[in-house]
Structures are given as structure tokens and as C-alpha cells.
Motif scaffolding. Structure first.
Motif, PDB file in Angstrom:
ATOM      1  N   SER A   1      -1.128   8.015   0.145  1.00  0.00           N
ATOM      2  CA  SER A   1       0.151   8.216   1.047  1.00  0.00           C
ATOM      3  C   SER A   1       0.903   9.189   0.166  1.00  0.00           C
ATOM      4  O   SER A   1       1.511  10.109   1.049  1.00  0.00           O
ATOM      5  CB  SER A   1       1.099   6.785   0.761  1.00  0.00           C
ATOM      6  OG  SER A   1       0.646   5.863   1.818  1.00  0.00           O
ATOM      7  N   LEU A   2       0.944   9.235  -1.082  1.00  0.00           N
ATOM      8  CA  LEU A   2       1.830  10.615  -1.797  1.00  0.00           C
ATOM      9  C   LEU A   2       1.175  11.925  -1.445  1.00  0.00           C
ATOM     10  O   LEU A   2       1.774  12.737  -1.036  1.00  0.00           O
ATOM     11  CB  LEU A   2       1.740  10.324  -3.191  1.00  0.00           C
ATOM     12  CG  LEU A   2       2.440  11.355  -3.986  1.00  0.00           C
ATOM     13  CD1 LEU A   2       3.806  11.182  -3.533  1.00  0.00           C
ATOM     14  CD2 LEU A   2       2.345  10.988  -5.447  1.00  0.00           C
ATOM     15  N   LEU A   3      -0.406  12.039  -1.440  1.00  0.00           N
ATOM     16  CA  LEU A   3      -0.850  13.167  -1.023  1.00  0.00           C
ATOM     17  C   LEU A   3      -0.464  13.509   0.482  1.00  0.00           C
ATOM     18  O   LEU A   3       0.019  14.803   0.616  1.00  0.00           O
ATOM     19  CB  LEU A   3      -2.660  13.071  -0.897  1.00  0.00           C
ATOM     20  CG  LEU A   3      -3.310  14.267  -0.595  1.00  0.00           C
ATOM     21  CD1 LEU A   3      -3.134  15.389  -1.349  1.00  0.00           C
ATOM     22  CD2 LEU A   3      -4.603  13.875  -0.256  1.00  0.00           C
ATOM     23  N   GLN A   4      -0.308  12.779   1.411  1.00  0.00           N
ATOM     24  CA  GLN A   4       0.145  12.984   2.833  1.00  0.00           C
ATOM     25  C   GLN A   4       1.661  13.285   2.939  1.00  0.00           C
ATOM     26  O   GLN A   4       1.836  14.405   3.268  1.00  0.00           O
ATOM     27  CB  GLN A   4      -0.307  11.698   3.627  1.00  0.00           C
ATOM     28  CG  GLN A   4      -1.599  11.083   3.637  1.00  0.00           C
ATOM     29  CD  GLN A   4      -2.386  11.544   4.994  1.00  0.00           C
ATOM     30  OE1 GLN A   4      -2.106  12.801   5.376  1.00  0.00           O
ATOM     31  NE2 GLN A   4      -3.513  11.204   5.186  1.00  0.00           N
ATOM     32  N   PHE A   5       2.493  12.637   2.124  1.00  0.00           N
ATOM     33  CA  PHE A   5       4.085  12.969   1.928  1.00  0.00           C
ATOM     34  C   PHE A   5       3.991  14.344   1.378  1.00  0.00           C
ATOM     35  O   PHE A   5       4.913  15.022   1.975  1.00  0.00           O
ATOM     36  CB  PHE A   5       4.477  11.908   1.067  1.00  0.00           C
ATOM     37  CG  PHE A   5       5.817  11.971   1.287  1.00  0.00           C
ATOM     38  CD1 PHE A   5       6.873  11.030   1.877  1.00  0.00           C
ATOM     39  CD2 PHE A   5       6.718  12.844   0.240  1.00  0.00           C
ATOM     40  CE1 PHE A   5       8.048  11.224   1.907  1.00  0.00           C
ATOM     41  CE2 PHE A   5       8.043  12.862   0.392  1.00  0.00           C
ATOM     42  CZ  PHE A   5       8.691  11.864   1.124  1.00  0.00           C
TER      43      PHE A   5
ATOM     44  N   GLY B   1      10.527  13.252  -4.160  1.00  0.00           N
ATOM     45  CA  GLY B   1      10.658  13.642  -2.820  1.00  0.00           C
ATOM     46  C   GLY B   1      10.874  12.274  -1.850  1.00  0.00           C
ATOM     47  O   GLY B   1      11.825  12.221  -1.027  1.00  0.00           O
ATOM     48  N   ALA B   2      10.181  11.288  -2.233  1.00  0.00           N
ATOM     49  CA  ALA B   2      10.200  10.096  -1.462  1.00  0.00           C
ATOM     50  C   ALA B   2      11.642   9.437  -1.786  1.00  0.00           C
ATOM     51  O   ALA B   2      12.228   8.827  -0.827  1.00  0.00           O
ATOM     52  CB  ALA B   2       8.813   9.208  -1.575  1.00  0.00           C
ATOM     53  N   LEU B   3      11.783   9.251  -2.996  1.00  0.00           N
ATOM     54  CA  LEU B   3      13.099   8.719  -3.528  1.00  0.00           C
ATOM     55  C   LEU B   3      14.412   9.366  -3.072  1.00  0.00           C
ATOM     56  O   LEU B   3      15.209   8.843  -2.383  1.00  0.00           O
ATOM     57  CB  LEU B   3      13.264   8.662  -4.987  1.00  0.00           C
ATOM     58  CG  LEU B   3      12.169   7.791  -5.781  1.00  0.00           C
ATOM     59  CD1 LEU B   3      12.305   8.165  -7.447  1.00  0.00           C
ATOM     60  CD2 LEU B   3      12.369   6.328  -5.458  1.00  0.00           C
TER      61      LEU B   3
ATOM     62  N   GLY C   1       0.848  -1.131   0.096  1.00  0.00           N
ATOM     63  CA  GLY C   1      -0.021  -0.044  -0.129  1.00  0.00           C
ATOM     64  C   GLY C   1       0.680   1.308   0.015  1.00  0.00           C
ATOM     65  O   GLY C   1       0.740   1.963  -0.940  1.00  0.00           O
ATOM     66  N   VAL C   2       1.639   1.440   1.068  1.00  0.00           N
ATOM     67  CA  VAL C   2       2.391   2.519   1.102  1.00  0.00           C
ATOM     68  C   VAL C   2       3.588   2.771  -0.186  1.00  0.00           C
ATOM     69  O   VAL C   2       3.624   3.665  -0.634  1.00  0.00           O
ATOM     70  CB  VAL C   2       2.910   2.862   2.554  1.00  0.00           C
ATOM     71  CG1 VAL C   2       4.040   3.768   2.655  1.00  0.00           C
ATOM     72  CG2 VAL C   2       2.184   2.943   3.490  1.00  0.00           C
ATOM     73  N   SER C   3       4.135   1.657  -0.056  1.00  0.00           N
ATOM     74  CA  SER C   3       5.179   1.588  -1.230  1.00  0.00           C
ATOM     75  C   SER C   3       4.704   1.755  -2.568  1.00  0.00           C
ATOM     76  O   SER C   3       5.452   2.688  -3.131  1.00  0.00           O
ATOM     77  CB  SER C   3       5.847   0.181  -1.289  1.00  0.00           C
ATOM     78  OG  SER C   3       6.792   0.000  -2.198  1.00  0.00           O
ATOM     79  N   SER C   4       3.454   1.366  -2.899  1.00  0.00           N
ATOM     80  CA  SER C   4       2.820   1.762  -4.367  1.00  0.00           C
ATOM     81  C   SER C   4       2.510   3.065  -4.157  1.00  0.00           C
ATOM     82  O   SER C   4       2.810   4.072  -5.302  1.00  0.00           O
ATOM     83  CB  SER C   4       1.680   0.840  -4.496  1.00  0.00           C
ATOM     84  OG  SER C   4       2.108  -0.477  -4.721  1.00  0.00           O
ATOM     85  N   GLY C   5       2.134   3.753  -3.128  1.00  0.00           N
ATOM     86  CA  GLY C   5       1.586   5.150  -3.158  1.00  0.00           C
ATOM     87  C   GLY C   5       2.647   6.085  -3.236  1.00  0.00           C
ATOM     88  O   GLY C   5       2.445   7.168  -3.816  1.00  0.00           O
TER      89      GLY C   5
ATOM     90  N   ALA D   1      17.802   0.891   0.289  1.00  0.00           N
ATOM     91  CA  ALA D   1      17.364   2.225   0.659  1.00  0.00           C
ATOM     92  C   ALA D   1      15.910   2.334   0.773  1.00  0.00           C
ATOM     93  O   ALA D   1      15.363   2.865   1.921  1.00  0.00           O
ATOM     94  CB  ALA D   1      17.678   3.124  -0.059  1.00  0.00           C
ATOM     95  N   TRP D   2      15.177   1.757  -0.068  1.00  0.00           N
ATOM     96  CA  TRP D   2      13.495   2.174  -0.201  1.00  0.00           C
ATOM     97  C   TRP D   2      13.029   1.062   0.883  1.00  0.00           C
ATOM     98  O   TRP D   2      12.155   1.526   1.738  1.00  0.00           O
ATOM     99  CB  TRP D   2      13.044   1.501  -1.638  1.00  0.00           C
ATOM    100  CG  TRP D   2      11.698   1.842  -1.716  1.00  0.00           C
ATOM    101  CD1 TRP D   2      10.706   0.851  -1.871  1.00  0.00           C
ATOM    102  CD2 TRP D   2      10.998   3.170  -1.959  1.00  0.00           C
ATOM    103  NE1 TRP D   2       9.408   1.503  -1.868  1.00  0.00           N
ATOM    104  CE2 TRP D   2       9.781   3.007  -1.929  1.00  0.00           C
ATOM    105  CE3 TRP D   2      11.453   4.350  -2.196  1.00  0.00           C
ATOM    106  CZ2 TRP D   2       8.637   3.801  -2.245  1.00  0.00           C
ATOM    107  CZ3 TRP D   2      10.529   5.348  -2.180  1.00  0.00           C
ATOM    108  CH2 TRP D   2       9.004   5.308  -2.324  1.00  0.00           C
ATOM    109  N   ARG D   3      13.431   0.040   1.088  1.00  0.00           N
ATOM    110  CA  ARG D   3      13.301  -0.837   2.253  1.00  0.00           C
ATOM    111  C   ARG D   3      13.305  -0.060   3.646  1.00  0.00           C
ATOM    112  O   ARG D   3      12.633  -0.211   4.260  1.00  0.00           O
ATOM    113  CB  ARG D   3      13.900  -2.297   2.007  1.00  0.00           C
ATOM    114  CG  ARG D   3      13.705  -3.018   3.567  1.00  0.00           C
ATOM    115  CD  ARG D   3      12.388  -3.878   3.256  1.00  0.00           C
ATOM    116  NE  ARG D   3      12.368  -4.510   4.608  1.00  0.00           N
ATOM    117  CZ  ARG D   3      11.328  -5.809   4.793  1.00  0.00           C
ATOM    118  NH1 ARG D   3      10.529  -6.028   3.924  1.00  0.00           N
ATOM    119  NH2 ARG D   3      11.390  -6.253   5.796  1.00  0.00           N
TER     120      ARG D   3
END
Length: 562
Positions: free
Chosen positions: A482-486, A180-182, A170-174, A199-201
Motif C-alpha cells: 500500500s505504501l509503495l503504491q501511495f 503523505g498519507a497523514l 492491511g491498508v491501514s498498517s501499510g 480523520a484516518w478512518r
């Protein structure tokens, strides 16, 4: 003509208000309310968002397919329970639990909190209620408190349910692909000497630790709330006090699960907190109860209308271990088919029925029949009947009667569940209309951002809860928001990892008030027309979780800032 953000948000929420008024206000049964709510959603999608009729029909078809999968899970769970009932094994299970304690307050902690939590950790996606609710009814619980308990525990355990799927999928796909997340993953990875996938993990692990810590603290009161609300709503005296009498045991039950839960999140990763916490907690809880620790004084508590359950007496040749063996086999198969470290999961997921371009649109769906919990339930039911029939002298026609009874239980739930899931799919796929608006849930979330501004963390868990309540899935809520929240966290200068964690925690709590979860949990025991009552009751758990999560965040951020 472009509509104002306020009017657009109001129109987006209108179908949900229709469902709320009918279910909660007028107390209509879901089988009457949800077709009307679906029609309202369809009207807004077609008339305001400009969704093409064929696209709305394709979204509805996708919802119908998902509903059939959910119905298959309900049927499989009911079939297994009625198989064990017909063979007499359920009576032995009831006796084994009564030997632990005859007090219903103790039994609900054991079956709903621990056993339901374990099934959540292994399978997720509504499976705990499908197993725990009929088991409690089989043990003599009235239907309504059994359903309430099965729904109320779907909060703390959910974020790491199905071997960590809400976070790892869920979060990973989002967040996948977001610059920014990368960048944040690379920064965290550099500090630990990690690169790329590692690093993503590491980013997901950092979010997971915040989720686990929040659940470990907020979840401490969930068992106590579960018991207190159960005695208040369903006890003969309608008393909170009777539930609060077991406060020591309830707090012990919470700690027995949540301490190893948090330790597993730190030491093992997001696949294991719920599984490890529930297993270790069950052992500690049973030992404590057998030794009389933390138990209240007085007679065992029971419901005024408790049923002794019309069970066939257990055959002397069916021992306790044999009686529990089918459920143990279900749990084992769920773990073997869901842990990503094991090869069986990848083999089963390769058996896919791909449905591309539903009705010629961009919508599609992948059916994976071998990974459905219903496949396991039905298989174990068949094996159980074949094993027990020779011990208790049953004929093949007896198994036919079990199938007929299970189908009869399922039929009344079909309209409510079908229209509930179809509504959700039209709602979620509304962003492809001619007006080029974002999807209805994103419109609502964006408007909330405008209202809360820098105080967004107050709203973040509620947005996650809304997503899960609509979609019936913490995983999907995390994918959606998740992306919106991030991004909002970055704009207001908050820690993005914490805001995404608040999203995931709120999404977990949202499962307690999801309409189609309520319909499904009710269906497995043949209860209907009480969905509004159940939503009002589980709403207290949901409200507690949101408020406690926000207060905890405020305290933590305040301590860090000071």
C-alpha cells in the motif's frame, strides 16, 4: 558486488517461475513441485540476498506454524462436514437445496457465490473454500468443479472479508506513519470537520468507497463467468453456451449482492459490504428462483459424472432447520468473534501465545488459538454430534471414525501446503540479508515501476494480485504494497487513493490464483495432483479482474479529467 536492477528482479522472480513451470507447464502435483520451488527460493535468499541461514530457517519455521494453522482450518471444516454426513443432516441439506433448484448452475451460485461470500465476509482467510467446497461435494458436485467454484468467487467479496480486515488492518498498517498519507487524511478530515483517528478512518473510508465501487462494477460478470467456465471445463459437452443460458439469473445474482454491498459501503462502513450484500442477495436470489424468475428453459443441468453422493438417508426427525443449524451456528460465531464493535473479539484476541525471537532472530509470531476458525468448526462439530446422536442412534465410536476419516483426508495435503507457506515466508523476509537489498517482492514491484513509469495504474492491480497470490492474503498484500503504491501515485501525479484502491482490488483477485489456497481447497475434499489445472482455470477469472479493473479506472479518470 551490487547487481543491476534488471538482474536482481530476474533472480527475485526465478523461484516463482520454477513453481509456475512445474505446476502449469509440466503439470506436476504441488506436493512434488513446491519442495523444489522452496529450495530455489532458499538458494536465491542465501546466495544472492545474503540472508543468514538461521534467519532463513526462522522464516521457514514461521511458515510452518502458519501452515499448521491453515491445516487446522481445513481439518475443522472437513470434520464438521463429515459429522453432518454421518448424522444424516447433510442429506437433508442436499434435499433442501434441491427443493430450491436441481440445476447445478443455480446451486453453484447459491452455495459458492452467496454462501461462500457470506463466510468470506465473516471470516475470510480461505475459510469460504473450506466450507463451501466440501458442501458442494456433499451435494453431489464432482470434486474439481466444486474446488474451482470455491476459488473463483474469492475476488469480489475479499476486500471486505473478515469484517473489513484487508482495508482496516492491511491498508491501514501499510500506510501508517507515512507523512503523505497523514497529510492527506488531515486534509480530508478538515473538509469533514474530523480530527486524528476520525480523520484516518475517513481516509480509509474514502479508499473503501473506491474499492467497493470498482468491485460492484467489475464483479457484475463474476457469477456469469463462474457458471460459463464451470460448464466449459466440466460439463459433458464442454460448452460455454450451457453456462451462458443462465445469463439473466447470473446477472441478477450479481446485482442482488452488489447493490446492497455498495450501499453498505456508503452507509455503514468497510466492515459490512460483503456481509450485508451476501445476506440480502441470498434472500432475493432464493425468492427469485422459487418463483421461476430468470430461469432458463429446459431440463435442469447436471454434470455427466455427477455423484448422487453416498449419504445416509436423513432421519425423519431431522428437519431442514435442524440440518442447517450447525452452519448457521458457525456463521453466527464467526460474526460474533470478528466484528470489532462487539466485545467478544477483543476478549478472544487477548489469549495469545507469543513466540518472540524465533531461533534467536528478529522474526516472531503470535498464536491466537481462540480466534482461529478451526476452533469454531471443531466446537460446532462436537455439539452437532452430541445433539444428533440421540436422534439417529449413534454411538461414541461413530464419532471416532469421523475424526479418523477427517485426518486421513488431511494428510496428503501437508507437504504441499507446508512448503508453499515456507516458500512465501522466506520470500517475504528476504530483506534482512547482508547485501541490504529490499525484499524480493519489493524488488519486483520497484522494477515494474521503472518499466511502467506514468502508466503505473496499469500495473497497480497486478502488483496487488502478485502479493496476494504469494501470501495467500489480501490483507498481507495490502500491508506490503500500500505504501509503495501511495508513494508511486504521488510521484506520477495520480490520485493516491485510487492507486491504493487498485492495489486492494488486485489483491482481492489474487486469492483466486494463490497456490496454497488451491492446495487448501483441494485438501478439504481429498483431491490432489490437480493444482496446475485449477490454476490455469481460475487464472481466467484473475485475468478478467485485472483487465476490467484497469479499463474501469481509465474510463473513470478520463471522465473526471474531461
Amino acid at each position: 558486488m551490487s547487481l543491476s536492477p534488471d538482474l536482481l528482479a530476474l533472480l527475485a522472480v526465478a523461484p516463482l517461475l520454477v513453481a509456475g513451470v512445474l505446476l502449469l507447464g509440466l503439470r506436476w502435483p504441488a506436493q512434488r513441485a513446491m519442495p523444489i520451488a522452496y529450495a530455489a527460493t532458499l538458494s536465491v535468499a542465501l546466495g544472492v540476498w545474503g540472508v543468514a541461514p538461521i534467519t532463513a530457517l526462522a522464516a521457514s519455521l514461521r511458515g510452518a506454524i502458519i501452515a499448521l494453522e491453515l491445516l487446522s482450518i481445513i481439518f475443522g471444516a472437513v470434520l464438521l462436514l463429515k459429522t453432518l454426513e454421518r448424522c444424516g443432516a447433510l442429506a437433508r441439506i442436499r434435499m433442501s437445496l434441491a427443493e430450491v433448484s436441481e440445476d447445478r448452475r443455480v446451486q453453484v451460485l447459491l452455495v459458492a457465490w452467496f454462501f461462500g461470500g457470506f463466510i468470506e465476509g465473516a471470516a475470510g482467510f480461505g475459510t469460504p473454500a473450506a466450507i463451501a467446497v466440501p458442501l458442494m461435494v456433499g451435494l453431489g458436485f464432482p470434486k474439481m468443479p466444486a474446488i474451482f467454484a470455491g476459488l473463483a468467487i474469492q475476488c469480489t467479496c475479499v476486500s471486505f472479508g473478515a469484517a473489513g480486515t484487508p482495508l482496516l488492518i492491511g491498508v491501514s498498517s501499510g500506510l501508517a506513519g507515512d507523512p503523505g498519507a497523514l497529510a492527506l487524511a488531515a486534509e480530508l478530515g478538515a473538509a469533514e470537520g474530523l480530527r486524528d483517528a476520525e480523520a484516518w478512518r475517513g481516509l480509509l473510508q474514502a479508499i473503501g468507497l473506491k474499492i467497493a465501487a470498482t468491485h460492484a462494477l467489475v464483479g457484475l460478470l463474476v457469477p456469469l463467468l463462474l457458471v460459463a467456465l464451470m460448464t466449459r471445463f466440466y460439463g459433458a459437452r464442454r460448452s460455454f453456451r450451457e453456462g451462458l443460458e443462465v445469463w439473466q439469473l447470473a446477472l441478477f445474482a450479481a446485482a442482488a449482492m452488489l447493490v446492497p454491498y455498495l450501499a453498505a459501503a456508503v452507509l455503514l462502513g468497510p466492515e459490512f459490504p460483503t456481509l450485508v450484500g451476501s445476506l440480502v442477495g441470498t434472500l432475493l436470489f432464493v425468492v427469485a428462483v422459487r418463483r421461476g424468475w430468470f430461469l432458463p428453459c429446459g431440463e435442469p443441468w447436471d454434470f455427466a459424472d455427477a455423484q448422487p453422493a453416498a449419504l445416509i438417508a436423513p432421519d425423519p426427525r431431522i428437519g431442514t432447520r435442524l440440518a442447517w443449524a450447525p452452519y448457521a451456528l458457525v456463521a453466527l460465531l464467526l460474526i460474533l468473534t470478528r466484528l470489532p464493535q462487539l466485545p467478544l473479539r477483543s476478549l478472544l484476541t487477548e489469549a495469545v501465545v507469543h513466540l518472540p525471537a524465533l531461533l534467536g532472530t528478529e522474526l516472531q509470531y503470535d498464536l491466537r488459538p481462540l480466534t482461529l476458525p478451526s476452533t469454531i468448526f471443531v466446537s460446532v462439530s462436537v455439539l452437532s454430534f452430541l445433539f444428533f446422536r440421540h436422534r439417529v442412534g449413534l454411538a461414541a465410536r461413530d464419532y471416532g471414525s469421523v475424526w479418523r476419516a477427517s485426518l486421513k483426508t488431511l494428510l496428503p495435503a501437508i507437504p504441499a501446503l507446508l512448503f508453499s507457506v515456507m516458500l512465501v515466508q522466506v520470500f517475504l523476509n528476504s530483506g534482512v540479508g547482508s547485501q541490504a537489498y529490499e525484499t524480493m517482492p519489493l524488488v519486483l514491484a520497484t522494477r515494474l515501476e521503472g518499466l511502467f513509469g506514468g502508466a503505473w495504474p496499469v500495473a497497480a492491480p497486478a502488483v496487488g494480485g502478485l502479493g496476494a497470490a504469494l501470501a495467500g492474503s489480501n490483507t498481507f498484500s495490502n500491508m506490503l504494497f500500500s505504501l509503495l503504491q501511495f508513494n508511486i501515485a504521488e510521484r506520477i501525479g495520480a490520485d493516491p487513493l485510487w492507486i491504493v484502491a487498485l492495489q486492494a482490488v488486485g489483491g482481492a483477485a489474487g486469492n483466486t490464483v494463490c497456490i496454497h489456497n488451491v492446495v487448501a481447497a483441494s485438501a478439504v475434499v481429498g483431491s490432489h495432483a490437480q493444482e496446475g489445472t485449477l490454476l490455469r482455470q481460475t487464472g481466467w477469472i484473475f485475468l478478467y479482474y485485472l483487465v476490467a479493473t484497469v479499463l474501469l479506472y481509465v474510463v473513470v479518470v478520463g471522465v473526471i479529467a474531461s
